[in-house]
Design a protein around this motif. Structure first.
Motif, PDB file in Angstrom:
ATOM      1  N   LYS A 192       0.808  -1.219   0.000  1.00 19.21           N
ATOM      2  CA  LYS A 192       0.000   0.000   0.000  1.00 19.21           C
ATOM      3  C   LYS A 192       0.843   1.272   0.000  1.00 19.21           C
ATOM      4  O   LYS A 192       0.304   2.355  -0.169  1.00 19.21           O
ATOM      5  N   LEU A 193       2.151   1.146   0.226  1.00 20.57           N
ATOM      6  CA  LEU A 193       3.029   2.320   0.252  1.00 20.57           C
ATOM      7  C   LEU A 193       3.904   2.342  -0.987  1.00 20.57           C
ATOM      8  O   LEU A 193       4.238   1.295  -1.543  1.00 20.57           O
ATOM      9  N   SER A 194       4.308   3.541  -1.377  1.00 21.66           N
ATOM     10  CA  SER A 194       5.227   3.644  -2.502  1.00 21.66           C
ATOM     11  C   SER A 194       6.619   3.208  -2.037  1.00 21.66           C
ATOM     12  O   SER A 194       6.948   3.274  -0.853  1.00 21.66           O
ATOM     13  N   ALA A 195       7.431   2.762  -2.985  1.00 30.29           N
ATOM     14  CA  ALA A 195       8.804   2.343  -2.664  1.00 30.29           C
ATOM     15  C   ALA A 195       9.571   3.503  -2.048  1.00 30.29           C
ATOM     16  O   ALA A 195      10.403   3.310  -1.160  1.00 30.29           O
ATOM     17  N   GLU A 196       9.269   4.704  -2.495  1.00 32.33           N
ATOM     18  CA  GLU A 196       9.945   5.898  -1.973  1.00 32.33           C
ATOM     19  C   GLU A 196       9.619   6.112  -0.495  1.00 32.33           C
ATOM     20  O   GLU A 196      10.505   6.406   0.312  1.00 32.33           O
ATOM     21  N   ASP A 197       8.332   5.958  -0.130  1.00 36.31           N
ATOM     22  CA  ASP A 197       7.932   6.123   1.273  1.00 36.31           C
ATOM     23  C   ASP A 197       8.578   5.057   2.153  1.00 36.31           C
ATOM     24  O   ASP A 197       9.046   5.343   3.255  1.00 36.31           O
ATOM     25  N   ILE A 198       8.601   3.826   1.672  1.00 40.05           N
ATOM     26  CA  ILE A 198       9.216   2.733   2.439  1.00 40.05           C
ATOM     27  C   ILE A 198      10.691   3.024   2.640  1.00 40.05           C
ATOM     28  O   ILE A 198      11.214   2.904   3.753  1.00 40.05           O
ATOM     29  N   LYS A 199      11.358   3.449   1.561  1.00 41.20           N
ATOM     30  CA  LYS A 199      12.788   3.750   1.646  1.00 41.20           C
ATOM     31  C   LYS A 199      13.032   4.891   2.633  1.00 41.20           C
ATOM     32  O   LYS A 199      13.971   4.838   3.423  1.00 41.20           O
ATOM     33  N   THR A 200      12.188   5.912   2.602  1.00 37.46           N
ATOM     34  CA  THR A 200      12.324   7.049   3.512  1.00 37.46           C
ATOM     35  C   THR A 200      12.273   6.581   4.964  1.00 37.46           C
ATOM     36  O   THR A 200      13.131   6.944   5.775  1.00 37.46           O
ATOM     37  N   ILE A 201      11.283   5.766   5.298  1.00 35.92           N
ATOM     38  CA  ILE A 201      11.125   5.296   6.674  1.00 35.92           C
ATOM     39  C   ILE A 201      12.267   4.364   7.067  1.00 35.92           C
ATOM     40  O   ILE A 201      12.869   4.522   8.134  1.00 35.92           O
ATOM     41  N   VAL A 202      12.596   3.396   6.207  1.00 35.66           N
ATOM     42  CA  VAL A 202      13.659   2.441   6.530  1.00 35.66           C
ATOM     43  C   VAL A 202      14.991   3.168   6.709  1.00 35.66           C
ATOM     44  O   VAL A 202      15.726   2.904   7.671  1.00 35.66           O
ATOM     45  N   ASP A 203      15.297   4.099   5.806  1.00 37.13           N
ATOM     46  CA  ASP A 203      16.558   4.846   5.908  1.00 37.13           C
ATOM     47  C   ASP A 203      16.619   5.645   7.203  1.00 37.13           C
ATOM     48  O   ASP A 203      17.644   5.670   7.883  1.00 37.13           O
ATOM     49  N   LYS A 204      15.515   6.297   7.558  1.00 37.72           N
ATOM     50  CA  LYS A 204      15.504   7.105   8.779  1.00 37.72           C
ATOM     51  C   LYS A 204      15.610   6.214  10.016  1.00 37.72           C
ATOM     52  O   LYS A 204      16.322   6.551  10.967  1.00 37.72           O
ATOM     53  N   CYS A 205      14.926   5.069  10.002  1.00 36.18           N
ATOM     54  CA  CYS A 205      15.017   4.140  11.132  1.00 36.18           C
ATOM     55  C   CYS A 205      16.438   3.597  11.266  1.00 36.18           C
ATOM     56  O   CYS A 205      16.954   3.476  12.383  1.00 36.18           O
ATOM     57  N   ASP A 206      17.084   3.285  10.146  1.00 36.66           N
ATOM     58  CA  ASP A 206      18.473   2.822  10.182  1.00 36.66           C
ATOM     59  C   ASP A 206      19.384   3.914  10.727  1.00 36.66           C
ATOM     60  O   ASP A 206      20.293   3.640  11.518  1.00 36.66           O
ATOM     61  N   GLU A 207      19.127   5.141  10.307  1.00 36.30           N
ATOM     62  CA  GLU A 207      19.919   6.274  10.796  1.00 36.30           C
ATOM     63  C   GLU A 207      19.762   6.416  12.317  1.00 36.30           C
ATOM     64  O   GLU A 207      20.738   6.610  13.035  1.00 36.30           O
ATOM     65  N   VAL A 208      18.528   6.310  12.805  1.00 39.57           N
ATOM     66  CA  VAL A 208      18.267   6.427  14.243  1.00 39.57           C
ATOM     67  C   VAL A 208      18.938   5.281  15.006  1.00 39.57           C
ATOM     68  O   VAL A 208      19.541   5.490  16.055  1.00 39.57           O
ATOM     69  N   THR A 209      18.868   4.069  14.449  1.00 39.23           N
ATOM     70  CA  THR A 209      19.494   2.911  15.097  1.00 39.23           C
ATOM     71  C   THR A 209      21.006   3.103  15.183  1.00 39.23           C
ATOM     72  O   THR A 209      21.610   2.838  16.227  1.00 39.23           O
ATOM     73  N   THR A 210      21.605   3.576  14.111  1.00 38.05           N
ATOM     74  CA  THR A 210      23.047   3.845  14.112  1.00 38.05           C
ATOM     75  C   THR A 210      23.377   4.908  15.149  1.00 38.05           C
ATOM     76  O   THR A 210      24.345   4.778  15.904  1.00 38.05           O
ATOM     77  N   TRP A 211      22.563   5.959  15.197  1.00 37.79           N
ATOM     78  CA  TRP A 211      22.776   7.032  16.168  1.00 37.79           C
ATOM     79  C   TRP A 211      22.658   6.485  17.590  1.00 37.79           C
ATOM     80  O   TRP A 211      23.467   6.817  18.447  1.00 37.79           O
TER      81      TRP A 211
END
Length: 123
Positions: free
Chosen positions: A24-43
């Protein structure tokens, strides 16, 4: 605050990777969330001893990105009352609000909100 941020990040990432939601989500939206979550996890991994306010700021930042996307997902699924474009023949919803939703009490014809149950209501 750290656990809340970690939990929220993990939860969001798992949500968008779920097959039901992924469709139901665009690939762009999924990538945005996954990238931000990965960034937060790294932080998080490199800032274990950060102050509470820093964790809260990071969570607000992550929510600021995830919430509009998730709202679009669930808001788009629900539409206006579950029907795209609303319900035909019912412009503007119900005049006076939904029965039992406090509209009657507002004009003084029902019990005051918070007045507790009456015997008639308990039956």
């Amino acid at each position: 605050a750290k656990n809340a941020l970690e939990s929220y990040s993990y939860s969001m990432k798992q949500s968008v990777e779920d097959d039901k939601i992924k469709d139901k989500l665009s690939a762009e939206d999924i990538k945005t969330i996954v990238d931000k979550c990965d960034e937060v996890t790294t932080w998080l991994d490199s800032n274990q001893t950060a102050e509470k306010e820093e964790f809260e700021d990071r969570q607000k930042e992550l929510e600021g990105i995830c919430n509009p996307i998730m709202t679009k997902l669930y808001g788009g699924a629900a539409g206006a009352g579950g029907m795209p474009g609303g319900m035909p023949g019912m412009p503007g919803g119900m005049p006076g609000g939904m029965p039992g939703a406090g509209g009657a009490a507002a004009n003084g014809s029902g019990p005051a909100p918070g007045a507790g149950p009456t015997i008639e209501e308990v039956d």
